[in-house]
Motif scaffolding. Structure first.
Motif, PDB file in Angstrom:
ATOM      1  N   UNK A 177      11.525  -3.714  -2.095  1.00  0.00           N
ATOM      2  CA  UNK A 177      10.301  -3.806  -2.890  1.00  0.00           C
ATOM      3  C   UNK A 177       9.058  -3.785  -2.002  1.00  0.00           C
ATOM      4  N   UNK A 178       9.126  -4.439  -0.854  1.00  0.00           N
ATOM      5  CA  UNK A 178       7.998  -4.407   0.081  1.00  0.00           C
ATOM      6  C   UNK A 178       7.764  -2.991   0.586  1.00  0.00           C
ATOM      7  N   UNK A 179       8.840  -2.258   0.894  1.00  0.00           N
ATOM      8  CA  UNK A 179       8.703  -0.877   1.363  1.00  0.00           C
ATOM      9  C   UNK A 179       8.120   0.026   0.276  1.00  0.00           C
ATOM     10  N   UNK A 180       8.557  -0.177  -0.961  1.00  0.00           N
ATOM     11  CA  UNK A 180       8.030   0.628  -2.069  1.00  0.00           C
ATOM     12  C   UNK A 180       6.539   0.371  -2.257  1.00  0.00           C
ATOM     13  N   UNK A 181       6.124  -0.895  -2.148  1.00  0.00           N
ATOM     14  CA  UNK A 181       4.705  -1.210  -2.287  1.00  0.00           C
ATOM     15  C   UNK A 181       3.898  -0.605  -1.148  1.00  0.00           C
ATOM     16  N   UNK A 182       4.431  -0.630   0.071  1.00  0.00           N
ATOM     17  CA  UNK A 182       3.745   0.026   1.189  1.00  0.00           C
ATOM     18  C   UNK A 182       3.591   1.520   0.925  1.00  0.00           C
ATOM     19  N   UNK A 183       4.630   2.136   0.377  1.00  0.00           N
ATOM     20  CA  UNK A 183       4.582   3.558   0.069  1.00  0.00           C
ATOM     21  C   UNK A 183       3.523   3.850  -0.987  1.00  0.00           C
ATOM     22  N   UNK A 184       3.471   3.026  -2.027  1.00  0.00           N
ATOM     23  CA  UNK A 184       2.458   3.197  -3.069  1.00  0.00           C
ATOM     24  C   UNK A 184       1.053   3.051  -2.492  1.00  0.00           C
ATOM     25  N   UNK A 185       0.859   2.065  -1.617  1.00  0.00           N
ATOM     26  CA  UNK A 185      -0.464   1.853  -1.030  1.00  0.00           C
ATOM     27  C   UNK A 185      -0.873   3.028  -0.157  1.00  0.00           C
ATOM     28  N   UNK A 186       0.076   3.544   0.618  1.00  0.00           N
ATOM     29  CA  UNK A 186      -0.228   4.715   1.440  1.00  0.00           C
ATOM     30  C   UNK A 186      -0.617   5.909   0.580  1.00  0.00           C
ATOM     31  N   UNK A 187       0.155   6.152  -0.471  1.00  0.00           N
ATOM     32  CA  UNK A 187      -0.125   7.311  -1.313  1.00  0.00           C
ATOM     33  C   UNK A 187      -1.441   7.136  -2.057  1.00  0.00           C
ATOM     34  N   UNK A 188      -1.712   5.925  -2.572  1.00  0.00           N
ATOM     35  CA  UNK A 188      -2.961   5.703  -3.293  1.00  0.00           C
ATOM     36  C   UNK A 188      -4.155   5.933  -2.374  1.00  0.00           C
TER      37      UNK A 188
END
Length: 408
Positions: A233-244
């Motif tokens: 879940x932490x990795x997914x949130x990092x990915x979302x933040x990078x993409x946003x």
């Protein structure tokens, strides 16, 4: 065992556990290693590790002394030099070469050590890593050079995040946001027609949590359910933040500098991909803080992982090729452990970095949201899932065929 000796042992175990957590050790390896050390030191123990906490329960043989300790920690970063030195110290302690008091002092020394390569070399590593990754993705020579410059900008943000908690909390979106704006400015004033999304992805590739996703899935496969779920879940949130951040940065850049029309430029020849693997592995040495004596092993692991995957994919499905690449990498890392008596993670991470589909996860997210592909990526979501599963299966089978002698 008297009470004073028990206090000294549990103090060392707690400090060792916190340091290994700080260096990015997966939960299942950390718990297994601490159990080994506790057994050697003559105490019983139980541990629960997650990416943000660790719980110690330590007791003597007949429960004369018991100790509970819970610590709230920040997610660890990979530090192969400190991990190697800590493991060497633990080996010396267990073999009787150093006393527990001396080992405790040396742990403090290792914990206070700065990066063996310094900020300048690490910054060059960021530039080389971003440029070599864009080379792997088929970028043109000009795009590779621009991406390297953007990688330096990303490293400046990383340095700032080490001094500021606020910047650290928003490191991923701010870094990709700035990269998006700068890429648009480059396309407007210096090099029209460049592949902006590819340049933005490459410039933040060091921050893309591909390894974290792989480690999380590995923890789930070892039944460390809490730690694995939290890490994923932490990795997914990092990915979302990078993409946003990248999406917003490119949108702002287009509004400031105008739309960019992409004109494909000639890519480098096929042999350049092998050069890119070598350059990427070399760039990861200061980023992962790999010790000099382990650099040849790291290079061999990267080329074994990539070479086996590429050549086996010629004759069979890419998913099975990834499985064979991960299997070869895992077996080689375990051979390294037997020969060098060091954690397999030290060399395995260099090989995994060319196999984990972190970039494809980002590409798949872009395709899902925008409906556009900036590289050729058919069925990327299904491909990412199968590659992750193949990686895990390959590493698990490698541990069965060539068992490791160390928990780390």
């Amino acid at each position: 065992m008297n009470t004073q000796e028990f206090i000294q042992i549990r103090r060392f175990i707690v400090k060792l556990g916190k340091m290994l957590h700080k260096y990015g050790t997966p939960a299942f390896r950390l718990e297994a290693y601490l159990l080994e050390v506790s057994s050697y030191l003559g105490v019983h123990a139980s541990f629960i590790a997650t990416p943000t906490s660790i719980i110690f329960v330590i007791w003597s043989d007949k429960h004369e002394d018991e100790y509970n300790h819970a610590a709230r920690l920040q997610p660890g970063d990979l530090d192969m030099s400190a991990l190697s030195l800590t493991d060497e110290l633990a080996n010396e302690l267990l073999s009787g070469k150093v006393s527990l008091t001396e080992a405790d002092k040396r742990l403090d020394t290792i914990n206070a050590m700065p990066s063996p390569y310094g900020k300048l070399v690490t910054g060059c590593g960021f530039a080389l890593a971003t440029g070599s990754f864009s080379m792997l993705m088929g970028a043109s020579l000009a795009e590779i050079l621009w991406t390297s410059l953007l990688g330096i900008v990303a490293y400046l943000w990383v340095l700032w995040s080490q001094r500021s908690k606020r910047v650290n909390l928003m490191l991923e979106p701010v870094t990709s946001f700035v990269a998006g704006i700068l890429a648009c400015a480059i396309s407007r004033y210096f090099d029209p027609g460049i592949n902006i999304p590819l340049m933005v992805l490459s410039s933040v590739i060091v921050l893309v949590p591909g390894l974290a996703l792989t480690m999380g899935l590995a923890e789930l496969s070892s039944r460390n359910l809490v730690s694995g779920t939290a890490r994923i879940m932490d990795a997914i949130m990092q990915l979302f933040k990078l993409y946003f951040g990248a999406f917003l940065g490119v949108a702002v850049g287009f509004s400031l500098f105008g739309q960019n029309e992409y004109f494909p430029a000639p890519s480098l020849p096929y042999w350049a991909t092998w050069l890119a693997v070598g350059l990427l592995c070399f760039a990861l040495v200061p980023i992962f803080r790999t010790r000099i004596k382990h650099i040849p092993w790291a290079f061999v692991s990267a080329f074994i992982a990539y070479g086996v995957t590429v050549y086996s994919s010629i004759y069979m499905d890419q998913t099975f090729g990834t499985f064979l690449g991960a299997f070869a990498l895992g077996a080689f890392a375990n051979v390294f452990t037997r020969i060098a008596n060091q954690p397999s993670t030290i060399v395995a991470m260099h090989g995994l970095i060319v196999l984990v589909p972190g970039s494809k996860t980002y590409i798949g997210l872009n395709s899902f949201i925008s409906g556009q592909d900036f590289v050729q990526a058919d069925h990327v979501g299904q491909e990412v899932f199968l590659i992750f599963m193949s990686l895990l299966a390959g590493l698990i089978f490698a541990n069965v065929v060539m068992p490791t002698k160390k928990a780390l």
